[in-house]
Design a protein around this motif. Structure first.
Motif, PDB file in Angstrom:
ATOM      1  N   PHE A 181       0.834  -1.202   0.000  1.00 29.36           N
ATOM      2  CA  PHE A 181       0.000   0.000   0.000  1.00 29.36           C
ATOM      3  C   PHE A 181       0.873   1.258   0.000  1.00 29.36           C
ATOM      4  CE2 PHE A 181      -2.410   3.383   2.035  1.00 29.36           C
ATOM      5  CZ  PHE A 181      -3.611   3.338   1.349  1.00 29.36           C
ATOM      6  N   THR A 182       1.899   1.278   0.841  1.00 22.64           N
ATOM      7  CA  THR A 182       2.749   2.466   0.956  1.00 22.64           C
ATOM      8  C   THR A 182       3.540   2.718  -0.317  1.00 22.64           C
ATOM      9  OG1 THR A 182       2.968   2.085   3.342  1.00 22.64           O
ATOM     10  CG2 THR A 182       4.577   3.558   2.301  1.00 22.64           C
ATOM     11  N   MET A 183       4.209   1.669  -0.820  1.00 20.37           N
ATOM     12  CA  MET A 183       5.039   1.851  -2.005  1.00 20.37           C
ATOM     13  C   MET A 183       4.183   2.129  -3.241  1.00 20.37           C
ATOM     14  SD  MET A 183       7.795   1.636  -0.446  1.00 20.37           S
ATOM     15  CE  MET A 183       8.823   1.998  -1.853  1.00 20.37           C
ATOM     16  N   ALA A 184       3.013   1.485  -3.338  1.00 23.68           N
ATOM     17  CA  ALA A 184       2.133   1.746  -4.474  1.00 23.68           C
ATOM     18  C   ALA A 184       1.606   3.171  -4.440  1.00 23.68           C
ATOM     19  CB  ALA A 184       0.977   0.750  -4.481  1.00 23.68           C
ATOM     20  N   MET A 185       1.303   3.677  -3.258  1.00 26.76           N
ATOM     21  CA  MET A 185       0.841   5.059  -3.153  1.00 26.76           C
ATOM     22  C   MET A 185       1.933   6.031  -3.606  1.00 26.76           C
ATOM     23  SD  MET A 185      -1.672   7.035  -2.426  1.00 26.76           S
ATOM     24  CE  MET A 185      -2.793   5.982  -1.498  1.00 26.76           C
ATOM     25  N   LEU A 186       3.176   5.764  -3.190  1.00 33.32           N
ATOM     26  CA  LEU A 186       4.286   6.608  -3.642  1.00 33.32           C
ATOM     27  C   LEU A 186       4.470   6.514  -5.159  1.00 33.32           C
ATOM     28  CD1 LEU A 186       6.912   5.890  -0.822  1.00 33.32           C
ATOM     29  CD2 LEU A 186       5.552   7.966  -1.146  1.00 33.32           C
ATOM     30  N   LEU A 205       1.372   4.272 -13.608  1.00 33.91           N
ATOM     31  CA  LEU A 205       0.215   4.721 -12.825  1.00 33.91           C
ATOM     32  C   LEU A 205      -0.824   3.612 -12.719  1.00 33.91           C
ATOM     33  CD1 LEU A 205      -1.466   6.910 -11.392  1.00 33.91           C
ATOM     34  CD2 LEU A 205      -2.264   7.639 -13.655  1.00 33.91           C
ATOM     35  N   PHE A 206      -1.162   2.977 -13.849  1.00 31.24           N
ATOM     36  CA  PHE A 206      -2.137   1.889 -13.822  1.00 31.24           C
ATOM     37  C   PHE A 206      -1.623   0.700 -13.008  1.00 31.24           C
ATOM     38  CE2 PHE A 206      -3.712   3.723 -18.020  1.00 31.24           C
ATOM     39  CZ  PHE A 206      -4.764   4.370 -17.408  1.00 31.24           C
ATOM     40  N   LEU A 207      -0.329   0.420 -13.126  1.00 26.04           N
ATOM     41  CA  LEU A 207       0.254  -0.668 -12.343  1.00 26.04           C
ATOM     42  C   LEU A 207       0.187  -0.355 -10.854  1.00 26.04           C
ATOM     43  CD1 LEU A 207       1.730  -3.343 -12.129  1.00 26.04           C
ATOM     44  CD2 LEU A 207       3.876  -2.143 -12.568  1.00 26.04           C
ATOM     45  N   GLY A 208       0.504   0.889 -10.478  1.00 21.24           N
ATOM     46  CA  GLY A 208       0.404   1.275  -9.077  1.00 21.24           C
ATOM     47  C   GLY A 208      -1.010   1.170  -8.547  1.00 21.24           C
ATOM     48  N   MET A 209      -1.996   1.493  -9.370  1.00 22.31           N
ATOM     49  CA  MET A 209      -3.391   1.369  -8.951  1.00 22.31           C
ATOM     50  C   MET A 209      -3.774  -0.091  -8.738  1.00 22.31           C
ATOM     51  SD  MET A 209      -5.058   4.315 -11.407  1.00 22.31           S
ATOM     52  CE  MET A 209      -6.737   4.011 -10.867  1.00 22.31           C
ATOM     53  N   CYS A 210      -3.198  -0.996  -9.536  1.00 15.81           N
ATOM     54  CA  CYS A 210      -3.442  -2.427  -9.326  1.00 15.81           C
ATOM     55  C   CYS A 210      -2.851  -2.891  -7.991  1.00 15.81           C
ATOM     56  CB  CYS A 210      -2.849  -3.227 -10.477  1.00 15.81           C
ATOM     57  SG  CYS A 210      -3.739  -3.095 -12.049  1.00 15.81           S
ATOM     58  N   TRP A 211      -1.618  -2.419  -7.696  1.00 18.85           N
ATOM     59  CA  TRP A 211      -1.021  -2.747  -6.399  1.00 18.85           C
ATOM     60  C   TRP A 211      -1.898  -2.233  -5.259  1.00 18.85           C
ATOM     61  CZ3 TRP A 211       2.968  -5.942  -5.492  1.00 18.85           C
ATOM     62  CH2 TRP A 211       3.874  -6.208  -6.535  1.00 18.85           C
ATOM     63  N   LEU A 212      -2.408  -1.023  -5.384  1.00 18.27           N
ATOM     64  CA  LEU A 212      -3.270  -0.455  -4.352  1.00 18.27           C
ATOM     65  C   LEU A 212      -4.561  -1.259  -4.201  1.00 18.27           C
ATOM     66  CD1 LEU A 212      -3.049   3.437  -4.838  1.00 18.27           C
ATOM     67  CD2 LEU A 212      -2.340   2.101  -2.849  1.00 18.27           C
ATOM     68  N   LEU A 245      -3.048  -9.951  -3.157  1.00 20.63           N
ATOM     69  CA  LEU A 245      -1.778  -9.227  -3.220  1.00 20.63           C
ATOM     70  C   LEU A 245      -1.074  -9.590  -4.520  1.00 20.63           C
ATOM     71  CD1 LEU A 245      -0.530  -9.712   0.454  1.00 20.63           C
ATOM     72  CD2 LEU A 245      -1.653  -7.704  -0.537  1.00 20.63           C
ATOM     73  N   LEU A 246      -0.729  -8.579  -5.293  1.00 23.46           N
ATOM     74  CA  LEU A 246      -0.143  -8.844  -6.601  1.00 23.46           C
ATOM     75  C   LEU A 246       1.141  -9.659  -6.484  1.00 23.46           C
ATOM     76  CD1 LEU A 246      -2.259  -6.961  -7.779  1.00 23.46           C
ATOM     77  CD2 LEU A 246      -0.474  -5.909  -9.161  1.00 23.46           C
ATOM     78  N   MET A 247       1.307 -10.576  -7.442  1.00 21.65           N
ATOM     79  CA  MET A 247       2.476 -11.446  -7.547  1.00 21.65           C
ATOM     80  C   MET A 247       2.564 -12.447  -6.391  1.00 21.65           C
ATOM     81  SD  MET A 247       5.374  -8.873  -9.082  1.00 21.65           S
ATOM     82  CE  MET A 247       6.043 -10.129 -10.167  1.00 21.65           C
ATOM     83  N   HIS A 248       1.393 -12.828  -5.829  1.00 22.53           N
ATOM     84  CA  HIS A 248       1.385 -13.834  -4.767  1.00 22.53           C
ATOM     85  C   HIS A 248       0.399 -14.951  -5.111  1.00 22.53           C
ATOM     86  CE1 HIS A 248       4.043 -11.889  -1.965  1.00 22.53           C
ATOM     87  NE2 HIS A 248       3.396 -10.759  -2.151  1.00 22.53           N
ATOM     88  N   ALA A 258       9.320  -3.903  -6.557  1.00 21.94           N
ATOM     89  CA  ALA A 258       8.389  -3.986  -7.684  1.00 21.94           C
ATOM     90  C   ALA A 258       7.232  -3.011  -7.522  1.00 21.94           C
ATOM     91  CB  ALA A 258       7.865  -5.417  -7.824  1.00 21.94           C
ATOM     92  N   ALA A 259       6.721  -2.862  -6.297  1.00 22.40           N
ATOM     93  CA  ALA A 259       5.596  -1.956  -6.082  1.00 22.40           C
ATOM     94  C   ALA A 259       5.993  -0.493  -6.192  1.00 22.40           C
ATOM     95  CB  ALA A 259       4.966  -2.218  -4.716  1.00 22.40           C
ATOM     96  N   SER A 260       7.295  -0.213  -6.152  1.00 26.86           N
ATOM     97  CA  SER A 260       7.761   1.174  -6.232  1.00 26.86           C
ATOM     98  C   SER A 260       8.252   1.545  -7.621  1.00 26.86           C
ATOM     99  CB  SER A 260       8.897   1.400  -5.221  1.00 26.86           C
ATOM    100  OG  SER A 260      10.013   0.572  -5.527  1.00 26.86           O
ATOM    101  N   GLN A 261       7.842   0.787  -8.627  1.00 29.54           N
ATOM    102  CA  GLN A 261       8.303   1.024  -9.991  1.00 29.54           C
ATOM    103  C   GLN A 261       8.010   2.441 -10.464  1.00 29.54           C
ATOM    104  OE1 GLN A 261       9.389  -1.110 -12.726  1.00 29.54           O
ATOM    105  NE2 GLN A 261       8.389  -0.246 -14.520  1.00 29.54           N
ATOM    106  N   GLY A 262       6.795   2.921 -10.213  1.00 29.57           N
ATOM    107  CA  GLY A 262       6.435   4.259 -10.664  1.00 29.57           C
ATOM    108  C   GLY A 262       7.272   5.343 -10.010  1.00 29.57           C
ATOM    109  N   LEU A 263       7.545   5.182  -8.717  1.00 31.24           N
ATOM    110  CA  LEU A 263       8.380   6.154  -8.015  1.00 31.24           C
ATOM    111  C   LEU A 263       9.801   6.147  -8.560  1.00 31.24           C
ATOM    112  CD1 LEU A 263       8.817   8.130  -5.635  1.00 31.24           C
ATOM    113  CD2 LEU A 263       9.324   6.124  -4.214  1.00 31.24           C
ATOM    114  N   LEU A 264      10.351   4.957  -8.756  1.00 25.27           N
ATOM    115  CA  LEU A 264      11.719   4.843  -9.254  1.00 25.27           C
ATOM    116  C   LEU A 264      11.841   5.424 -10.658  1.00 25.27           C
ATOM    117  CD1 LEU A 264      14.557   3.726  -8.641  1.00 25.27           C
ATOM    118  CD2 LEU A 264      13.853   1.603  -9.745  1.00 25.27           C
TER     119      LEU A 264
END
Length: 362
Positions: free
Chosen positions: A26-31, A65-72, A179-182, A300-306
């Motif tokens: 949740f935290t990394m996807a939000m970032l 952005l769409f990937l982060g929304m999926c993580w969220l 949870l994605l990738m689980h 992986a969840a922080s892809q958009g931030l990176l």
């Protein structure tokens, strides 16, 4: 359908692990959503979406952005169960994989545009290529951009169609399946396997295979493209016949980014790749597996931030520094300015403009 291996994990403390993973997701996807949204908003408000330099980064940020929304969405569904959650989580996992692969391809598309833009400027400087060639390269770029969205969707069509028709979502009864990738397959039993079970097992390994192959191809492509761009840029600068401090600084910066871009891409997805390989070997009961789960959640969840930092805002900061350097040049003494003009008079007229445009990319 509860999985025996999963039930044992939950009894052995895995519930706490998945709860921690949920908050990390949740935290990394939000970032990531904030980071990718900042690039998109900046491009839109600056009317730069159609700019050849900004367009590839815009589409990469849109995919992130769409990937982060999926993580969220997966993190929220973990804490708030709903009706038909198994069906929702199954299709969410497949949708997330579309954006994994799309993000890989858009990263390749971004680096390819860097190389092609530099190559076009190099050819225009030396050979004065006609505008038709430029238009052709632009058309190829649009096709590559469209393909980066279309290919991931087509690759996942079998997972959506065959998986839903075979009720493969029944393997997602455990809430951490959101949870994605689980995702995991049910432990094999002594009972004869049905046709639907065989299809679900095939789709499970097919999804892992698509992820691993697309990552490998994208990583190799990024390495090759950036290596070619490095060599081309050195030839481009050498063609001017004069290498001052600014030119050497640009060469050094390009060489650093040639290393930094693939390293950032690899570090972001390496834990997820190792986890996928472990799932293929059915070695998922170890401390290494647990450590990789945590690393995967952080990277992986922080892809958009990176991506927004590596490909976006660092470029903006560099341009600000370049503008400051140009202002410093204007404050030099008359003797230094006259020397600069004498050097500039011996150079072709077009390379300085091309160099400035190239700096916005690399």
């Amino acid at each position: 359908m509860a999985l025996p291996a999963e039930a044992a994990r939950l009894d052995g403390g895995w519930q706490e692990v998945f709860s921690a993973l949920q908050w990390i997701h949740f935290t990394m996807a939000m970032l990531s959503v904030i980071g990718s949204s900042s690039i998109i908003a900046y491009a839109v408000f600056q009317n730069a979406v159609r700019s050849p330099e900004v367009r590839p980064l815009f589409y990469l940020s849109l995919s992130d952005l769409f990937l982060g929304m999926c993580w969220l969405a997966g993190a929220v569904l973990y804490s708030t169960p709903t009706s038909k959650q198994d069906l929702i989580c199954y299709n969410l996992q497949a949708t997330g994989q579309i954006f994994y692969v799309a993000s890989f391809l858009y990263t390749v598309n971004y680096t390819w545009h860097l190389y092609m833009d530099l190559k076009m400027k190099y050819n225009q400087n030396l050979f004065r290529i006609p505008p038709q060639v430029v238009d052709y390269a632009s058309c190829i770029g649009r096709i590559a951009t469209i393909s980066s969205s279309l290919i991931p969707f087509l690759l996942m069509v079998p997972v959506f169609c065959l998986g839903n028709s075979s009720n493969c979502y029944q393997n997602f009864s455990q809430k951490h399946g959101c949870l994605l990738m689980h995702t995991e397959m049910a432990a094999p039993t002594n009972e004869p396997q049905t046709l639907g079970g065989s299809v679900c097992r095939a789709m499970h390994f097919y999804g892992i295979g698509v992820f691993l192959v697309s990552f490998l191809i994208s990583f190799v492509a990024i390495l090759v493209i950036l290596s070619q761009a490095r060599g081309l840029y050195k030839r481009f600068v050498n063609s001017t016949g004069f290498l001052g401090d600014q030119q050497w600084a640009m060469i050094k910066m390009v060489e650093q980014r040639v290393v930094f871009y693939p390293v950032a891409f690899f570090c972001c997805w390496a834990p997820a790749v190792l986890l996928a390989i472990l799932k293929l070997t059915v070695s998922t009961n170890s401390k290494i597996y647990m450590a990789l789960l945590i690393l995967q959640a952080l990277t992986a969840a922080s892809q958009g931030l990176l991506n927004c930092i590596v490909y976006g805002w660092t470029q903006h900061v560099f341009l600000s520094l370049k503008r400051n350097a140009c202002r410093d040049v204007d404050t030099q003494t008359p003797l230094l300015r006259s020397q600069k003009k004498s050097y500039a008079s011996t150079l072709p007229a077009s390379p300085p403009e091309a160099e400035g445009s190239t700096s916005t990319l690399l």
